[in-house]
Design a protein around this motif. Sequence first.
Motif, PDB file in Angstrom:
ATOM      1  N   ALA A  75       0.671  -0.990  -0.128  1.00  0.00           N
ATOM      2  CA  ALA A  75      -0.095   0.172   0.190  1.00  0.00           C
ATOM      3  C   ALA A  75       0.860   1.368  -0.118  1.00  0.00           C
ATOM      4  O   ALA A  75       1.985   1.260   0.829  1.00  0.00           O
ATOM      5  CB  ALA A  75      -0.941  -0.083   1.115  1.00  0.00           C
ATOM      6  N   VAL A  76       0.498   2.234  -0.809  1.00  0.00           N
ATOM      7  CA  VAL A  76       1.063   3.590  -0.977  1.00  0.00           C
ATOM      8  C   VAL A  76       0.170   4.605  -0.847  1.00  0.00           C
ATOM      9  O   VAL A  76      -1.163   4.369  -1.464  1.00  0.00           O
ATOM     10  CB  VAL A  76       2.164   3.677  -2.029  1.00  0.00           C
ATOM     11  N   ALA A  77       0.446   5.942  -0.759  1.00  0.00           N
ATOM     12  CA  ALA A  77      -0.095   6.999  -0.924  1.00  0.00           C
ATOM     13  C   ALA A  77       0.532   8.054  -1.418  1.00  0.00           C
ATOM     14  O   ALA A  77       1.832   8.085  -1.328  1.00  0.00           O
ATOM     15  CB  ALA A  77      -1.088   7.619   0.058  1.00  0.00           C
ATOM     16  N   LEU A  78      -0.005   8.992  -2.502  1.00  0.00           N
ATOM     17  CA  LEU A  78       1.149   9.774  -3.243  1.00  0.00           C
ATOM     18  C   LEU A  78       0.678  11.404  -2.596  1.00  0.00           C
ATOM     19  O   LEU A  78      -0.781  11.775  -2.788  1.00  0.00           O
ATOM     20  CB  LEU A  78       0.906   9.625  -4.567  1.00  0.00           C
ATOM     21  N   THR A  79       1.462  12.105  -2.156  1.00  0.00           N
ATOM     22  CA  THR A  79       1.069  13.590  -1.723  1.00  0.00           C
ATOM     23  C   THR A  79       2.289  14.536  -2.391  1.00  0.00           C
ATOM     24  O   THR A  79       3.310  14.122  -2.487  1.00  0.00           O
ATOM     25  CB  THR A  79       1.194  13.629  -0.151  1.00  0.00           C
ATOM     26  N   PHE A  80       1.498  15.451  -2.430  1.00  0.00           N
ATOM     27  CA  PHE A  80       2.318  16.543  -3.260  1.00  0.00           C
ATOM     28  C   PHE A  80       2.350  17.828  -2.390  1.00  0.00           C
ATOM     29  O   PHE A  80       1.147  18.470  -2.384  1.00  0.00           O
ATOM     30  CB  PHE A  80       1.834  16.898  -4.864  1.00  0.00           C
ATOM     31  N   ASP A  81       3.233  18.373  -1.917  1.00  0.00           N
ATOM     32  CA  ASP A  81       3.289  19.688  -1.214  1.00  0.00           C
ATOM     33  C   ASP A  81       3.282  20.853  -1.962  1.00  0.00           C
ATOM     34  O   ASP A  81       3.950  20.894  -3.025  1.00  0.00           O
ATOM     35  CB  ASP A  81       4.453  19.707  -0.098  1.00  0.00           C
ATOM     36  N   ASP A  82       2.557  21.864  -1.511  1.00  0.00           N
ATOM     37  CA  ASP A  82       2.816  23.328  -1.849  1.00  0.00           C
ATOM     38  C   ASP A  82       1.793  23.746  -3.249  1.00  0.00           C
ATOM     39  O   ASP A  82       1.521  24.893  -3.279  1.00  0.00           O
ATOM     40  CB  ASP A  82       4.065  23.736  -2.145  1.00  0.00           C
ATOM     41  N   GLY A  83       1.577  22.666  -3.986  1.00  0.00           N
ATOM     42  CA  GLY A  83       0.496  23.081  -4.977  1.00  0.00           C
ATOM     43  C   GLY A  83       1.251  23.670  -6.221  1.00  0.00           C
ATOM     44  O   GLY A  83       0.796  24.735  -6.720  1.00  0.00           O
ATOM     45  N   TYR A  84       2.331  23.235  -6.616  1.00  0.00           N
ATOM     46  CA  TYR A  84       3.310  23.824  -7.755  1.00  0.00           C
ATOM     47  C   TYR A  84       2.580  23.766  -9.033  1.00  0.00           C
ATOM     48  O   TYR A  84       1.904  22.571  -9.230  1.00  0.00           O
ATOM     49  CB  TYR A  84       4.583  23.058  -7.947  1.00  0.00           C
ATOM     50  N   ALA A  85       2.486  24.755  -9.905  1.00  0.00           N
ATOM     51  CA  ALA A  85       1.956  24.659 -11.379  1.00  0.00           C
ATOM     52  C   ALA A  85       2.674  23.424 -12.064  1.00  0.00           C
ATOM     53  O   ALA A  85       1.628  22.809 -12.867  1.00  0.00           O
ATOM     54  CB  ALA A  85       2.065  25.874 -11.858  1.00  0.00           C
ATOM     55  N   ASN A  86       3.828  23.041 -11.601  1.00  0.00           N
ATOM     56  CA  ASN A  86       4.484  21.984 -12.621  1.00  0.00           C
ATOM     57  C   ASN A  86       3.678  20.702 -12.344  1.00  0.00           C
ATOM     58  O   ASN A  86       3.754  19.783 -13.001  1.00  0.00           O
ATOM     59  CB  ASN A  86       5.894  21.740 -12.442  1.00  0.00           C
ATOM     60  N   PHE A  87       2.770  20.429 -11.136  1.00  0.00           N
ATOM     61  CA  PHE A  87       2.079  19.158 -10.968  1.00  0.00           C
ATOM     62  C   PHE A  87       1.024  19.123 -12.209  1.00  0.00           C
ATOM     63  O   PHE A  87       0.864  17.979 -12.914  1.00  0.00           O
ATOM     64  CB  PHE A  87       1.344  19.260  -9.719  1.00  0.00           C
ATOM     65  N   VAL A  88       0.462  19.983 -12.760  1.00  0.00           N
ATOM     66  CA  VAL A  88      -0.551  20.016 -13.896  1.00  0.00           C
ATOM     67  C   VAL A  88       0.054  19.331 -14.949  1.00  0.00           C
ATOM     68  O   VAL A  88      -0.381  18.379 -15.642  1.00  0.00           O
ATOM     69  CB  VAL A  88      -1.194  21.387 -14.156  1.00  0.00           C
ATOM     70  N   SER A  89       1.361  20.047 -15.327  1.00  0.00           N
ATOM     71  CA  SER A  89       1.835  19.610 -16.585  1.00  0.00           C
ATOM     72  C   SER A  89       2.707  18.133 -16.503  1.00  0.00           C
ATOM     73  O   SER A  89       2.770  17.265 -17.625  1.00  0.00           O
ATOM     74  CB  SER A  89       2.944  20.752 -17.233  1.00  0.00           C
ATOM     75  N   HIS A  90       3.171  17.989 -15.368  1.00  0.00           N
ATOM     76  CA  HIS A  90       4.336  16.834 -15.379  1.00  0.00           C
ATOM     77  C   HIS A  90       3.819  15.631 -14.475  1.00  0.00           C
ATOM     78  O   HIS A  90       4.071  14.641 -14.807  1.00  0.00           O
ATOM     79  CB  HIS A  90       5.578  17.416 -15.012  1.00  0.00           C
ATOM     80  N   ALA A  91       2.837  15.688 -13.625  1.00  0.00           N
ATOM     81  CA  ALA A  91       2.491  14.654 -12.667  1.00  0.00           C
ATOM     82  C   ALA A  91       1.095  14.292 -13.038  1.00  0.00           C
ATOM     83  O   ALA A  91       0.839  12.943 -13.229  1.00  0.00           O
ATOM     84  CB  ALA A  91       2.712  14.981 -11.241  1.00  0.00           C
ATOM     85  N   LEU A  92       0.107  15.205 -13.274  1.00  0.00           N
ATOM     86  CA  LEU A  92      -1.145  14.908 -13.377  1.00  0.00           C
ATOM     87  C   LEU A  92      -1.267  14.027 -14.730  1.00  0.00           C
ATOM     88  O   LEU A  92      -2.022  12.977 -14.702  1.00  0.00           O
ATOM     89  CB  LEU A  92      -1.967  16.028 -13.639  1.00  0.00           C
ATOM     90  N   PRO A  93      -0.617  14.122 -15.682  1.00  0.00           N
ATOM     91  CA  PRO A  93      -1.022  13.322 -16.841  1.00  0.00           C
ATOM     92  C   PRO A  93      -0.491  11.832 -16.295  1.00  0.00           C
ATOM     93  O   PRO A  93      -0.868  10.578 -17.012  1.00  0.00           O
ATOM     94  CB  PRO A  93      -0.096  13.697 -18.064  1.00  0.00           C
TER      95      PRO A  93
END
Length: 261
Positions: A75-93
């Motif tokens: 079991a894992v969970a994924l968390t991303f701190d701070d809400g960087y805009a690069n989340f949308v371009s690089h992590a979300l897809p």
Amino acid sequence: MERPLGQILMANRISILMYHQVGKFAPMREHRANYCDHRRFAGQMAFLKGFGYRVLDLDQVLACVRGERSIPPRAVALTFDDGYANFVSHALPVLRHHGFPATVYAVSGRVGGQAQWFAQDSGRPVPELMSAAQLRVIQASGITVGSHTVSHLKLAEATPERQHRELIDSKACLEDLLGEEVKHLCYPYGSFAPDTVRAAAASGYLSATTCLRGPALPGDHPLVLPRKAISFGDSLIGYFWKLVVKNKPKPQLLEWRRASP
Ligand SMILES: [Zn+2]
């Protein structure tokens, strides 16, 4: 006595992984835990998929920690701190490609702005943070948005009144923006004290993540959840090591487990 590999892999625990920025970065010596190369990130997510990891959202983590449901193997969970805009371009897809849930912790007073706290280190680029529209886009893609306070401060160094304000105001602001309850919190810099935990509970948060290193276990305090930081330097071997082998909790985490505030 050495435990067999199979038993280690199946252990009853959740690795809550802490990411910050995902993108294209020049190699750096410092602050490496703030960056993850986008190709490595894609490789890490493919690793989770390939080895049958179960990626839980934070509501599921909470249910496991409370003992309301059993922890699935790997079991894992994924968390991303701070809400960087690069989340949308690089992590979300990548997350969408694999159908993985994740949580992004937004700083409510900096939505659509910049991570001004970076400016304290001269020469370090100050990254863009997600706008309100982008937070709604990721929410519509199944990403959970949690709070990372109003102003990204060290809560343990703030007065109890300021702590309450930061926690309540960020929750209300993000709930207005998203139109749904914000249940999950992350302490900036991993800074918290017993009165912070009490303030988080009084503000209505159901979970809070820290920078205390270790896996989350059934019975953990839901407002003092440990994590494992993923860094710029984590190759797949390092990633595997953190997921499977590196489970010795920090002494401070053991203190919290004993004290149960
Ligand atoms: Zn932060």
